[in-house]
Structures are given as structure tokens and as C-alpha cells.
Design a protein around this motif. Structure first.
Motif, PDB file in Angstrom:
ATOM      1  N   LYS A  46      49.241  26.833  34.085  1.00  0.00           N
ATOM      2  CA  LYS A  46      48.517  26.534  35.315  1.00  0.00           C
ATOM      3  C   LYS A  46      47.734  27.769  35.723  1.00  0.00           C
ATOM      4  O   LYS A  46      48.272  28.869  35.815  1.00  0.00           O
ATOM      5  CB  LYS A  46      49.474  26.128  36.429  1.00  0.00           C
ATOM      6  N   MET A  47      46.434  27.553  35.954  1.00  0.00           N
ATOM      7  CA  MET A  47      45.565  28.627  36.412  1.00  0.00           C
ATOM      8  C   MET A  47      44.684  28.035  37.505  1.00  0.00           C
ATOM      9  O   MET A  47      43.869  27.149  37.227  1.00  0.00           O
ATOM     10  CB  MET A  47      44.725  29.165  35.258  1.00  0.00           C
ATOM     11  N   GLY A  48      44.895  28.486  38.733  1.00  0.00           N
ATOM     12  CA  GLY A  48      44.196  27.879  39.859  1.00  0.00           C
ATOM     13  C   GLY A  48      44.619  26.422  39.981  1.00  0.00           C
ATOM     14  O   GLY A  48      45.802  26.110  39.977  1.00  0.00           O
ATOM     15  N   ASP A  49      43.652  25.509  40.049  1.00  0.00           N
ATOM     16  CA  ASP A  49      43.957  24.078  40.133  1.00  0.00           C
ATOM     17  C   ASP A  49      44.043  23.417  38.764  1.00  0.00           C
ATOM     18  O   ASP A  49      44.382  22.249  38.651  1.00  0.00           O
ATOM     19  CB  ASP A  49      42.875  23.364  40.958  1.00  0.00           C
ATOM     20  N   GLY A 158      45.765  36.688  42.451  1.00  0.00           N
ATOM     21  CA  GLY A 158      44.535  36.126  43.011  1.00  0.00           C
ATOM     22  C   GLY A 158      44.023  34.955  42.190  1.00  0.00           C
ATOM     23  O   GLY A 158      44.797  34.171  41.644  1.00  0.00           O
ATOM     24  N   GLU A 159      42.701  34.850  42.078  1.00  0.00           N
ATOM     25  CA  GLU A 159      42.093  33.728  41.363  1.00  0.00           C
ATOM     26  C   GLU A 159      42.421  33.730  39.877  1.00  0.00           C
ATOM     27  O   GLU A 159      42.406  32.687  39.238  1.00  0.00           O
ATOM     28  CB  GLU A 159      40.579  33.743  41.558  1.00  0.00           C
ATOM     29  N   GLY A 160      42.710  34.898  39.315  1.00  0.00           N
ATOM     30  CA  GLY A 160      43.027  34.996  37.896  1.00  0.00           C
ATOM     31  C   GLY A 160      44.497  34.806  37.593  1.00  0.00           C
ATOM     32  O   GLY A 160      44.919  34.961  36.449  1.00  0.00           O
ATOM     33  N   ALA A 161      45.310  34.482  38.604  1.00  0.00           N
ATOM     34  CA  ALA A 161      46.751  34.329  38.392  1.00  0.00           C
ATOM     35  C   ALA A 161      47.029  33.133  37.484  1.00  0.00           C
ATOM     36  O   ALA A 161      46.365  32.107  37.549  1.00  0.00           O
ATOM     37  CB  ALA A 161      47.463  34.154  39.722  1.00  0.00           C
ATOM     38  N   MET A 162      48.017  33.318  36.638  1.00  0.00           N
ATOM     39  CA  MET A 162      48.374  32.293  35.671  1.00  0.00           C
ATOM     40  C   MET A 162      49.888  32.118  35.678  1.00  0.00           C
ATOM     41  O   MET A 162      50.634  33.088  35.813  1.00  0.00           O
ATOM     42  CB  MET A 162      47.898  32.760  34.291  1.00  0.00           C
TER      43      MET A 162
END
Length: 193
Positions: A46-49, A158-162
Motif C-alpha cells: 500500500k502506497m498512498g491510496d 509522508g506521501e512516499g510512505a509504503m
């Protein structure tokens, strides 16, 4: 002044003990996956949505992993990464990738050389924090309730979180898929060996 030195010494001792526990826990995880022998598991990245399902199968030192339209084969110390979207196959020596977290999980103990490993707690669960000795993002390994297997990996912020959620590994007698050049005719071959 003497009190501050005692506190610093105590902190250093506790920190070393925490590091030691983290390395021991990493060794325990590695032993667990090694004890399974040949195994397979599924996972969700999962990365973002966005979410993608994947699978991982290990047979000795050989490995097969699929995530989206990318397949990874490791056989006889050669690594084949098949990228469906770009129609290319990248071939390389597998030992260059042994530090990757999802390369056979029974080799997790090898990761300890490149990371500082500390036992910690994440969201109320036992976890390991791996901080790269070369700099970069921190990786968290959240442990399953049994304390011997991995439930989830978290990387970045942040946005790059996985986040990678792993299903419980199951012993498998089924042979893992092997790289077959014939299946990828028309693909560009990039050989770094």
C-alpha cells in the motif's frame, strides 16, 4: 556534573541492550523463516491510496516474487527482473540484492550489517526499527503476535510512505515458477552480469 555522566552512561547501556535485543529478535525472525524450508506467502503493498497484491515463494536460495506486472526470479545466483510495463528483462547477479528485505526472509539476519537494529513498539505492537548506516529512510518491521514472524513492513514517510502487509508464510512443496526466456519473446534483455 557527576549526575549527568551517570545518566548518560545509563542511557548508553540501555541503548546497547536495546540494540542487542533488536539483533537477537532479527535473528529469531530469520530462524523462523529458515525453519519453514520451502514456503510461500502473499502480501499487499500500500502506497498512498493505491494497493497492489503480490506473492512470494522461496525454495532454498531460489525465489519467485510477483507484484503487479513485475516478476522477480532468483535461481542459481542469477536474478531476473521481468518488467511487463516496459517489456524488459534485467539480469544480474543475485548477491548484489541480498540486503533487500523481501529477498528470502530467512536471510533477514544479513540485513543487520547494513542497518542499526533496535527493538521498539509501533502502534502498540512489538517492532524492529532498522536505520540504514548509510543514511536514508527508516524501516519498521512490525511483528505478528507470535513474535517470530512479520505482520507488516513500513518504509518512508509522508506521501512516499509504503506499507507491506504479509500473510502468514506457509510451507510449500509446490515448485516455484522458473524464469523461461521463451515466455518473454519481444522483451528487451538487459544483462548486467
Amino acid at each position: 556534573m557527576k549526575k549527568i555522566l551517570v545518566i548518560l552512561l545509563l542511557f548508553a547501556t540501555l541503548s546497547a541492550r536495546a540494540d542487542e535485543r533488536g539483533v537477537q529478535r532479527l535473528e529469531r525472525l530469520s530462524r523462523h523463516y529458515a525453519s519453514l524450508g520451502d514456503y510461500s506467502l502473499s502480501f499487499v503493498l500500500k502506497m498512498g491510496d493505491a494497493e497492489q497484491d503480490g506473492e512470494l515463494a522461496v525454495q532454498g536460495k531460489n525465489l519467485y516474487m510477483r507484484l503487479g506486472d513485475t516478476e522477480l526470479f532468483v535461481a542459481d545466483s542469477v536474478r531476473y527482473e521481468v518488467r511487463g510495463a516496459t517489456k524488459e528483462v534485467v539480469i544480474d547477479r543475485s548477491e548484489l540484492y541480498e540486503q533487500e528485505l523481501l529477498s528470502t526472509l530467512n536471510g533477514l539476519v544479513n540485513v543487520g550489517g547494513s542497518y542499526d537494529v533496535v527493538e521498539c513498539e509501533v502502534e502498540g505492537r512489538h517492532a524492529l526499527r532498522l536505520t540504514s548506516k548509510q543514511g536514508g529512510d527508516t524501516i519498521y518491521i512490525i511483528l505478528s503476535i507470535d513474535g517470530e514472524s512479520i505482520e507488516r513492513l513500513m518504509y518512508g514517510a509522508g506521501e512516499g510512505a509504503m506499507s507491506i502487509t504479509l500473510a502468514r508464510a506457509q510451507k510449500s512443496a509446490k515448485p516455484i515458477p522458473q524464469f523461461d526466456k521463451g515466455r518473454y519473446s519481444g522483451f528487451e534483455i538487459v544483462d548486467f552480469r
